[in-house]
Structure formats: structure tokens, C-alpha cells
Design a protein around this motif. Structure first.
Motif, mmCIF file in Angstrom:
data_model
loop_
_atom_site.group_PDB
_atom_site.id
_atom_site.type_symbol
_atom_site.label_atom_id
_atom_site.label_comp_id
_atom_site.label_asym_id
_atom_site.label_seq_id
_atom_site.Cartn_x
_atom_site.Cartn_y
_atom_site.Cartn_z
ATOM 1 N N GLN A 197 52.363 77.664 9.852
ATOM 2 C CA GLN A 197 52.282 76.591 10.848
ATOM 3 C C GLN A 197 51.732 75.304 10.225
ATOM 4 O O GLN A 197 52.274 74.215 10.442
ATOM 5 N N GLN A 199 51.724 74.553 7.014
ATOM 6 C CA GLN A 199 52.655 74.044 6.016
ATOM 7 C C GLN A 199 53.799 73.283 6.682
ATOM 8 O O GLN A 199 54.261 72.261 6.171
ATOM 9 N N ARG A 200 54.219 73.767 7.850
ATOM 10 C CA ARG A 200 55.269 73.049 8.579
ATOM 11 C C ARG A 200 54.755 71.693 9.052
ATOM 12 O O ARG A 200 55.477 70.696 9.030
ATOM 13 N N ASP A 203 54.955 69.416 6.126
ATOM 14 C CA ASP A 203 56.327 68.973 5.883
ATOM 15 C C ASP A 203 56.752 67.909 6.881
ATOM 16 O O ASP A 203 57.392 66.917 6.525
ATOM 17 N N GLU A 228 61.325 71.317 14.956
ATOM 18 C CA GLU A 228 62.013 72.110 13.941
ATOM 19 C C GLU A 228 62.468 71.182 12.817
ATOM 20 O O GLU A 228 63.052 70.120 13.057
ATOM 21 N N LEU A 229 62.211 71.580 11.588
ATOM 22 C CA LEU A 229 62.682 70.803 10.451
ATOM 23 C C LEU A 229 64.090 71.229 10.105
ATOM 24 O O LEU A 229 64.349 72.389 9.817
#
Length: 261
Positions: A197, A199-200, A203, A228-229
Motif C-alpha cells: 500500500q 509503495q503504491r 508510485d 489504480e496505477l
């Protein structure tokens, strides 16, 4: 002795930032121009060719070894090429000349690099964090967390990152690195879902900041857990007194006694 690596003709002193140029005013005009060009090249090359950047920094140090920004640049490029002992010596000299703690996080990381995480923690604890600029304070927290991990103390590493700047809903320039550092510690603790979570979040923050000039702006990230990536999003690249003419680079001349101590 060669003056150093070649500087392209199109590179001028004006390619160096104004604050750094001001530090060179104690040099002769011609020397200041050449030193500034080498420093500008070091800044330009630090990400793509750190070895060549380091050579430019050393060339600058041969002509202006008592200028703080020169020693700072030698330290940064030495760290980039993995010469942590040299980075430490140069950082100590930079700190003594300038009286600033701007590079305290790099000093902590350099102590880690030479295998002294205990000493790294001592160095970090010795500064008044409240007096540091916010970005430096965040970088220091990340470096201190890394030293805790080196010592096998992941719980305390997580505590080092519990700082007010850890805001999951707002992206500042330092946010991607801070979020990623927390993700790494959580993974070390076996909390893989929470690590993913964070790390997202790192990003998302990096991608968002890559869309603007992030030097002075912030971005509100709404409902970060639900964003959402897409595969099309790529990680942005990292942005990276009197004349002193010495026979050898200043980086290898001074502070031997200080290093031994």
C-alpha cells in the motif's frame, strides 16, 4: 597535470545556479568561470555518468578547494560512485567551511556506507532537527531508518519514519522517497500488504509530481487507496577565500587527522 575532463564550449558559468556562483566570487574571474563550468557539468552528469561527474568535481577542487560548494560537490559525486570514505571527509570539510547541516543525511548514509551504522545514528542525533529545512529533516529520517535496519532494528526503523511529513494524502517533493522507505521497513517486518500500500502511494506521488514543477507546489491526492496505477504510468526520472590552486585534488589532501579520529 591535465586540468580535468573537457567541458563543452556551450557550457558556461551561467549554467550553475546563482547561489553556487556567488560562493565563487572570491576567486579570480577566469578561475571562477572554469570552476563554475566544472561544477555545472558535475550537476548535469550526476545521474547519467556519476564517474565523469566526480572527475569534474575533482577538477574544480584542484582550483578552489576551500570553497564550500566545491567540497560539497566532491562529496556528493564521491557518494554517487561509492567512495563513502572520501564522501565523509569532504562532507566534514563542507560542514566546517559552511557551518551548515544541509548534507547531514548524506553524512549519515556515508557512515552506513563504510559499515558504521552506530556512528551514523550518533551523527544524526547530534543535530537539532527543528533547525533543519523540511526536506533535509525528511532525508535525515530516511537515513536514520536505514541505519536502524542495518542494525537489525526494524521496529525502531519504522519509528524513525513516524514524522509529521508522513502524510499519505498529499504529495510533496520528498513524499515518494519517504513513502518508499516506509514500504521497505514494513516489508522487513513481514507486513507485506501494508508495505504494498505504501509503495503504491510512493508510485502515485512520484507520477503526480512528475506532471508539474514540484519544487514549490503540492498536490492533493484524493482517496489514494482507491487510485489504480495503469501500466502506462512510468516512474519519473530523478532530477538530479582567494584562489586555491593545489598540486593534488583537495579531496585527498585534507582531514586525514579528522578521519582517523
Amino acid at each position: 597535470m591535465p586540468a580535468g575532463p573537457v567541458v563543452p564550449d556551450e557550457v558556461t558559468a551561467r549554467d550553475l545556479n546563482g547561489a553556487a556562483r556567488n560562493e565563487l566570487k572570491t576567486l579570480s574571474k577566469d578561475n571562477a568561470e572554469q570552476v563554475a563550468r566544472h561544477l555545472a557539468m558535475a550537476a548535469r552528469l550526476i545521474d547519467e555518468d556519476p564517474t565523469l561527474a566526480h572527475q569534474h568535481a575533482l577538477a574544480a577542487s584542484r582550483s578552489a578547494g576551500r570553497i564550500a560548494v566545491v567540497r560539497e560537490t566532491v562529496a556528493i559525486t564521491a557518494y554517487a560512485v561509492g567512495d563513502f570514505a572520501l564522501a565523509l571527509r569532504e562532507l566534514r570539510t563542507f560542514r566546517r567551511i559552511s557551518g551548515r547541516d544541509d548534507q547531514i543525511a548524506l553524512m549519515v548514509d556515508s557512515e552506513r556506507g563504510v559499515g558504521r551504522p552506530d556512528r551514523a545514528l550518533e551523527v544524526g542525533r547530534a543535530v537539532d532537527r527543528a533547525s533543519l529545512p523540511t526536506d533535509v529533516r525528511v532525508e535525515l529520517a530516511i537515513a536514520m531508518s536505514g541505519a536502524r535496519l542495518d542494525l537489525g532494528q526494524p521496529d525502531r526503523a519504522l519509528q524513525e519514519l513516524d514524522i509529521p511529513e508522513l502524510d499519505p494524502d498529499t504529495a510533496f517533493p520528498w513524499s515518494p522517497g519517504l513513502f518508499a522507505a516506509r514500504a521497505a521497513v514494513l516489508e522487513e517486518l513481514g507486513q507485506n500488504d501494508e508495505a504494498a500500500q505504501w509503495q503504491r502511494r510512493a508510485d502515485i506521488a512520484a507520477a503526480a509530481l512528475g506532471e508539474i514543477d514540484a519544487d514549490s507546489e503540492t498536490i492533493e491526492i484524493d482517496e489514494v487507496d482507491e487510485i489504480e496505477l495503469g501500466e502506462e504510468i512510468e516512474d519519473p526520472a530523478d532530477d538530479a577565500g582567494g584562489d586555491d590552486v593545489d598540486d593534488e585534488p583537495a579531496s585527498v589532501q585534507e582531514d586525514d587527522e579528522e578521519e582517523r579520529s
